[in-house]
Design a protein around this motif. Structure first.
Motif: not given
Length: 289
Positions: A86, A89-90, A92-93, A210, A214, A218
């Motif tokens: 989480l 991924a979050s 970096q997004t 986004s 993500f 992930w």
């Protein structure tokens, strides 16, 4: 119903079945007893139905229970690895979307010398396979001492994504000039126009990229494999590989591995179910053919 429609619906049904069958087979394997899988490998139904694989993947089953069902006795710290995935991924997004939206605004709404040339150079990155950049990025991360850190995981891929830049620029090129001109008359500068006008009007494509970024982060495996081997930063994709290799028997714990894979994939499946229509609509609005 015309023959053409019958053929079209038949083709669509075949595509749906081929697409969904791997997910069904993963579920069938996850609900099977790992010892009994080898006796009926082609059975379309779970072999020796049990929830034990999910219990092993979640660390609920005891070692004795796991080994009795063909497991290795290993378990995953699901909350820890979910947290790591989480964060990775979050963050970096957020970085990708922020920098890409700002660059897309500069390339679509602002006029400056060399704009098209610079944009062409950046977009040429779409023609470079991602595997070509793995080694240079790894050497850089290692030299600056960011191995086994979230910064090392996030920064190389979080500062620039050619597809996201192209996608958002295509949408922003079609925005109304009148609203922007009205904001200029009111005394708004480029930064204020970007934050108060362009970003709200671009909410649909921003939400789409986004979600795509993500999901991409992930599911990422190769880059985390290169830069981290610490449980404190390993994402769930790496943890699945460790779980697979932890079996001392000749055959891996396939049932437990499939159960862990389902747990890892479930958040992404829910996201696509919730936002799939938005993705399709936004691609149409962006002008991409």
């Amino acid at each position: 119903m015309t023959p053409g429609r019958i053929v079209a619906w038949t083709y669509l049904g075949i595509v749906v079945l081929v697409t969904l069958f791997p997910f069904y087979w993963i579920l069938r394997t996850a609900l099977s007893n790992n010892y009994k899988l080898a006796t009926h490998p082609s059975s379309p139904l779970p072999v020796g139905f049990t929830w034990g694989a999910f219990e092993r993947a979640l660390g609920i089953a005891s070692t004795a229970q796991a080994q009795a069902q063909g497991g290795s006795g290993a378990s995953l710290d699901i909350p820890l690895y979910l947290r790591n995935s989480l964060i990775y991924a979050s963050v970096q997004t957020v970085l990708i979307v922020l920098f890409s939206a700002a660059a897309a605004y500069a390339f679509s709404r602002l006029h400056w010398r060399g704009r098209n040339l610079v944009f062409g150079v950046l977009i040429s990155a779409l023609m470079v396979p991602g595997v070509f950049t793995l080694l240079p990025n790894f050497v850089f991360v290692k030299d600056v001492g960011l191995n086994n850190t979230f910064a090392g995981l996030i920064l190389p891929g979080g500062l620039f994504q050619a597809f996201t830049l192209f996608f958002l620029r295509q949408f922003m090129l079609g925005l109304s000039n009148e609203i922007e001109e009205a904001a200029i008359i009111d005394g708004a500068g480029p930064l204020r126009i970007f934050l108060r006008v362009v970003l709200p009007m671009s909410s649909a494509p921003i939400a789409t990229v986004s979600l795509l970024m993500f999901v991409n982060a992930w599911n990422d495996y190769m880059w985390p494999l290169l830069v981290t081997n610490s449980p404190a930063t390993e994402p769930l994709t790496l943890a699945l590989g460790v779980f697979k290799q932890s079996s001392p028997q000749a055959a891996p714990d396939w049932a437990g591995l499939m159960a862990a894979a389902l747990i890892a994939a479930l958040p992404m499946l829910l996201l696509f179910i919730a936002f799939g229509r938005r993705i399709v609509n936004s691609i149409g609005f962006s002008g991409i053919k």
